[in-house]
Write an enzyme that holds these catalytic residues in place. Structure first.
Site, PDB file in Angstrom:
ATOM      1  N   ARG A 151      35.768  23.928  85.388  1.00  0.00           N
ATOM      2  CA  ARG A 151      35.325  22.590  84.964  1.00  0.00           C
ATOM      3  C   ARG A 151      35.983  21.473  85.278  1.00  0.00           C
ATOM      4  O   ARG A 151      35.580  20.125  85.773  1.00  0.00           O
ATOM      5  CB  ARG A 151      35.352  22.754  83.440  1.00  0.00           C
ATOM      6  CG  ARG A 151      34.547  23.885  82.854  1.00  0.00           C
ATOM      7  CD  ARG A 151      35.003  24.193  81.441  1.00  0.00           C
ATOM      8  NE  ARG A 151      34.617  23.248  80.371  1.00  0.00           N
ATOM      9  CZ  ARG A 151      35.046  23.119  79.235  1.00  0.00           C
ATOM     10  NH1 ARG A 151      35.792  24.263  78.827  1.00  0.00           N
ATOM     11  NH2 ARG A 151      34.645  22.242  78.384  1.00  0.00           N
ATOM     12  N   THR A 186      31.940  29.186  77.622  1.00  0.00           N
ATOM     13  CA  THR A 186      31.433  30.189  78.783  1.00  0.00           C
ATOM     14  C   THR A 186      31.125  31.652  78.561  1.00  0.00           C
ATOM     15  O   THR A 186      31.825  32.222  77.810  1.00  0.00           O
ATOM     16  CB  THR A 186      32.832  30.010  79.725  1.00  0.00           C
ATOM     17  OG1 THR A 186      33.325  28.721  80.126  1.00  0.00           O
ATOM     18  CG2 THR A 186      32.502  30.879  81.096  1.00  0.00           C
ATOM     19  N   LEU A 238      38.069  33.666  78.938  1.00  0.00           N
ATOM     20  CA  LEU A 238      36.876  32.617  79.245  1.00  0.00           C
ATOM     21  C   LEU A 238      36.847  31.720  77.984  1.00  0.00           C
ATOM     22  O   LEU A 238      37.019  32.102  76.727  1.00  0.00           O
ATOM     23  CB  LEU A 238      35.659  33.635  79.186  1.00  0.00           C
ATOM     24  CG  LEU A 238      35.419  34.642  80.346  1.00  0.00           C
ATOM     25  CD1 LEU A 238      33.915  35.223  80.153  1.00  0.00           C
ATOM     26  CD2 LEU A 238      35.570  33.912  81.845  1.00  0.00           C
ATOM     27  N   ASP A 239      36.382  30.560  78.189  1.00  0.00           N
ATOM     28  CA  ASP A 239      36.379  29.578  77.203  1.00  0.00           C
ATOM     29  C   ASP A 239      35.387  29.915  76.239  1.00  0.00           C
ATOM     30  O   ASP A 239      34.325  30.631  76.810  1.00  0.00           O
ATOM     31  CB  ASP A 239      35.960  28.090  78.011  1.00  0.00           C
ATOM     32  CG  ASP A 239      37.153  27.326  78.809  1.00  0.00           C
ATOM     33  OD1 ASP A 239      38.271  27.991  78.558  1.00  0.00           O
ATOM     34  OD2 ASP A 239      36.695  26.673  79.813  1.00  0.00           O
ATOM     35  N   LYS A 240      35.498  29.285  75.170  1.00  0.00           N
ATOM     36  CA  LYS A 240      34.554  29.736  73.970  1.00  0.00           C
ATOM     37  C   LYS A 240      33.007  29.711  74.607  1.00  0.00           C
ATOM     38  O   LYS A 240      32.286  30.648  74.290  1.00  0.00           O
ATOM     39  CB  LYS A 240      34.632  28.864  72.879  1.00  0.00           C
ATOM     40  CG  LYS A 240      33.792  29.054  71.574  1.00  0.00           C
ATOM     41  CD  LYS A 240      33.820  27.870  70.353  1.00  0.00           C
ATOM     42  CE  LYS A 240      33.077  27.993  69.550  1.00  0.00           C
ATOM     43  NZ  LYS A 240      32.187  26.891  69.349  1.00  0.00           N
TER      44      LYS A 240
END
Length: 325
Positions: free
Chosen positions: A238, A143, A139-141
């Site tokens: 995104r 998110t 997961l992105d930082k």
């Protein structure tokens, strides 16, 4: 195919990887392994093409058979750190975690410590023997939400296979700009942005990417949507939502400048301006247990910042309705 004490994989080269270097094709097919590790396996003969040893720079052709059969080895030199984890489920094979926004998943340049991997090494030291310390998806930082890590080689092989065959179910909550009238599917390839290195984009040469979204709640000029992934490209939701002109609220990379609709109250203006991460939360994860074959599913609620945002959007709708009378 999985084995208790071997790392194994088997692929047939697809059209889009034909005529690529072997190390590049292997990296596309097995993103869970680092490029340098794949090159070492090619050189040692652990990774073969049609049963033959090749060099990393040799080209592969359509329908070539790539086989991997390698010894596990201690994979990491990262430090274990005592970082609190919100554990949703665990057994000897799996660790399911509710990741907070702000926590980086994997050590990288600028983030050598304080990551989820550092926390995993402390909590489950056995992951040091697994590729990427058991991390099979990220997961992105910024998110938040649910993700799974492997604790055994059997689990690692199974989870990677489930991701590649798209049998692992992942659903996300997102708040986007614009009042959508219905759900839809975005089927658009994603690759590196042609000019901005930190960004991804919809590009013809990108990897196939499919996102399904449906409406959960509609507001005056924003929408709460639920997104399901068929593929797992970097920044996929995104990029896809920005591509259809409905970027995520607060997205620093793809959201553009803060857009305030006509009739925005001071209260909503403050709530939108204060939300400074992409409004994205991994809410649900469904997978097949690597040992028992049982289908398991977990759900985690949205974090407080997203709930506060939705509350402000609901209040704005009420305020507009009251003003209309």
């Amino acid at each position: 195919m999985s084995s208790e004490n071997r790392i194994t994989a088997s692929f047939v080269v697809p059209p889009e990887l034909s005529d690529r270097r072997l190390d590049q094709a292997a990296a596309e097919l097995m993103p869970e392994h680092s490029r340098s590790r794949l090159q070492n396996w090619i050189k040692s003969g652990a990774l073969t093409v049609n049963g033959q040893t090749r060099k990393p720079r040799d080209k592969v052709m359509l329908d070539d058979h790539i086989e991997l059969d390698a010894e596990p080895e201690v994979q990491v030199s990262w430090e274990a750190e005592d970082i609190t984890l919100d554990i949703v489920y665990e057994d000897e094979h799996l660790l399911v975690i509710n990741k907070p926004a702000g926590l980086v998943v994997h050590p990288a340049a600028g983030h050598a410590a304080g990551t989820l991997v550092n926390a995993l090494l402390n909590y489950a030291p056995e992951v040091e023997n697994l590729p990427r310390a058991g991390i099979v998806h990220r997961l992105d930082k910024d998110t938040s939400g649910i993700m799974v890590a492997a604790r055994s080689l059997v689990a690692h092989t199974s989870l990677v296979d489930q991701l590649q065959t798209r049998t692992m179910g992942r659903e996300y909550d997102a708040v986007v700009v614009g009042a959508l009238t219905g759900g839809a599917t975005v089927d658009a390839p994603i690759g590196r942005h042609p000019r901005e290195r930190k960004k991804m984009a919809v590009v013809a040469s990108g990897k196939p990417a499919v996102t399904h979204y449906r409406l959960a709640e509609r507001f005056a000029a924003h929408t709460h949507v639920r997104c399901k992934l068929e593929s797992g490209r970097t920044h996929q939701i995104r990029v896809h939502m920005a591509h259809v002109k409905h970027p995520l609220v607060g997205d620093p990379l793809y959201g553009g400048r803060l857009r305030l609709p006509k009739g925005t109250t001071e209260e909503l203006r403050e709530a939108l301006a204060a939300f400074n991460r992409q409004a994205l939360h991994a809410r649900q994860l469904t997978l097949e247990h690597p040992e028992t074959g049982e289908i398991l599913s977990w759900e985690v609620p949205m974090p407080e910042d997203m709930q506060v945002l939705l509350k402000a959007l609901r209040k704005h709708v009420e305020d507009l309705a009251n003003d209309a009378y």
